[in-house]
Design a protein around this motif. Structure first.
Motif, mmCIF file in Angstrom:
data_model
loop_
_atom_site.group_PDB
_atom_site.id
_atom_site.type_symbol
_atom_site.label_atom_id
_atom_site.label_comp_id
_atom_site.label_asym_id
_atom_site.label_seq_id
_atom_site.Cartn_x
_atom_site.Cartn_y
_atom_site.Cartn_z
ATOM 1 N N VAL A 333 0.834 -1.211 0.000
ATOM 2 C CA VAL A 333 0.000 0.000 0.000
ATOM 3 C C VAL A 333 0.864 1.255 0.000
ATOM 4 N N VAL A 334 1.854 1.311 0.882
ATOM 5 C CA VAL A 334 2.721 2.485 0.960
ATOM 6 C C VAL A 334 3.501 2.663 -0.343
ATOM 7 N N SER A 335 3.993 1.565 -0.916
ATOM 8 C CA SER A 335 4.746 1.655 -2.170
ATOM 9 C C SER A 335 3.877 2.193 -3.298
ATOM 10 N N ALA A 336 2.620 1.752 -3.354
ATOM 11 C CA ALA A 336 1.704 2.247 -4.381
ATOM 12 C C ALA A 336 1.485 3.754 -4.241
ATOM 13 N N LEU A 337 1.305 4.221 -3.013
ATOM 14 C CA LEU A 337 1.119 5.658 -2.792
ATOM 15 C C LEU A 337 2.385 6.444 -3.114
ATOM 16 N N THR A 338 3.541 5.821 -2.934
ATOM 17 C CA THR A 338 4.804 6.481 -3.276
ATOM 18 C C THR A 338 4.976 6.589 -4.784
ATOM 19 N N VAL A 339 4.558 5.551 -5.513
ATOM 20 C CA VAL A 339 4.814 5.479 -6.952
ATOM 21 C C VAL A 339 3.896 6.400 -7.753
ATOM 22 N N VAL A 340 2.635 6.491 -7.361
ATOM 23 C CA VAL A 340 1.623 7.175 -8.177
ATOM 24 C C VAL A 340 2.021 8.591 -8.600
ATOM 25 N N PRO A 341 2.535 9.459 -7.709
ATOM 26 C CA PRO A 341 2.855 10.828 -8.143
ATOM 27 C C PRO A 341 4.042 10.940 -9.098
ATOM 28 N N GLY A 342 4.941 9.971 -9.096
ATOM 29 C CA GLY A 342 6.128 10.056 -9.935
ATOM 30 C C GLY A 342 7.240 10.906 -9.354
#
Length: 366
Positions: A333-342
């Motif tokens: 979950v944390v990794s997904a939130l980190t990746v989305v903005p770029g």
């Protein structure tokens, strides 16, 4: 003066891999006294630094994203060989060795390496910039592989305990190979630009302007020395593992800590290479290394242990316990939130490092 320093660097990075292999042959399968362990540790550190140097030479020659695959796949293949060798040695603790090693690799790469790289890049360049399309695809593949291989065995009912049946293990092994193969094809052929570093304006960086491209001969020599260095790293790490086990037992720590320490030693070359790329503002290269290593660790280890289980005695426990499943879910979950903005700030790097610290704390004090 600069030319002399380069010549000196070239010499020791060429000599240390061969020295590591010679020392490995001389010490393999023997009980090592304290003085020899100290020498082995020094050579092991030199082999790690040498591996990073030669991996960067090869990566610079072949370019991204192929360069990121070189170190990730090389380390993982030797890591898989080490796991199967240790499992073949037998013992009651070998039943969970593959699971513990793979999960340690996932947590080290997805939280430890990613956190360090994001923190290093954002502190030096204010924000860490990367390509969310490629990084998101890599994260989705890692999450799928980890869930199919490490979470599902806890809930299946064909066999008692967190184990796969033969059919289920075969499916997990084939699925792992297929997914890893699809990802490599996507990364290197069809959507190669998704995995190249990007500038702060969002433009893809196709060339590295930090140094002249090495010749094909130099790259081939470095590739061979990289293989020797990695063999030395993994083999010497196994050689000092009895000393580590004794220290862990003397400190009254869980045996799983040994696996964590060995995994950290094996992944040290990738960690150093990834942080160096992050400091040069090539965060995408760092993330390629980290997530590619996690993916390769699962995608190659599970098929290998599935084949090895044919002749290995004893159970093969792959299912995670509830505590580790919570950590894995939170990491995804944390990794997904980190990746989305770029792009990421020091906060995202700190969050990943706290998750990694939580994993280490629970490994020491479950």
């Amino acid at each position: 003066m600069i030319a002399r320093l380069r010549s000196l660097t070239s010499r020791w990075t060429s000599l240390v891999p061969a020295l590591a292999v010679v020392l490995l042959v001389a010490t393999w399968g023997r009980d090592l006294p304290g003085a020899v362990v100290a020498v082995v540790t020094l050579v092991l550190a030199g082999a790690v630094l040498s591996a990073v140097h030669h991996a960067e030479v090869v990566a610079h020659r072949v370019g991204e994203p192929f360069g990121s695959l070189v170190l990730a796949v090389a380390v993982t293949i030797i890591e898989v060989a080490l796991i199967v060798t240790l499992m073949a040695d037998g013992g009651g603790k070998s039943s969970t060795l593959a699971r513990d090693t793979v999960f340690a690799a996932v947590m080290i790469t997805c939280n430890g390496i990613v956190g360090l790289c994001l923190l290093a890049a954002s502190l030096r360049h204010r924000t860490a910039v990367f390509n969310p399309e490629g990084t998101g695809a890599a994260l989705a593949t890692v999450a799928t592989l980890a869930t199919l291989s490490l979470v599902l065995p806890t809930f299946t009912t064909s066999k008692p305990g967190p184990e796969f049946s033969t059919v289920q293990l075969t499916f997990a092994a084939v699925s792992s190979l297929v997914l890893y193969g699809l990802f490599v094809a996507t990364q290197t052929v069809r959507h190669r630009d998704y995995f190249l570093p990007v500038s702060r304006q969002g433009d893809v960086i196709t060339a590295d302007d930090h140094a002249d491209t090495p010749s094909a001969r130099t790259a081939l020599v470095s590739l061979g020395l990289l293989g020797l260095a990695l063999i030395g790293v993994v083999g010497l790490a196994k050689g000092v593992s009895p000393t580590i086990e004794s220290g862990v037992a003397a400190a009254d720590l869980p045996h799983a800590v040994v696996g964590v320490i060995i995994a950290m030693l094996v992944l040290l070359p990738e960690t150093i290479a990834a942080v160096r790329s992050a400091r040069r503002d090539r965060v995408q290269t760092s993330l390629n290394l980290a997530l590619g290593s996690a993916m390769a660790s699962i995608g190659l280890t599970i098929p290998a242990v599935a084949v090895a289980s044919v002749w290995l005695s004893g159970p093969l426990v792959l299912g995670l316990d509830p505590t580790h499943m919570v950590l894995l879910a939170l990491t995804v979950v944390v990794s997904a939130l980190t990746v989305v903005p770029g792009r990421a700030t020091p906060l995202q790097g700190g969050v990943h490092l706290v998750l990694f610290a939580a994993y280490l704390e629970l490994a020491i004090n479950p």
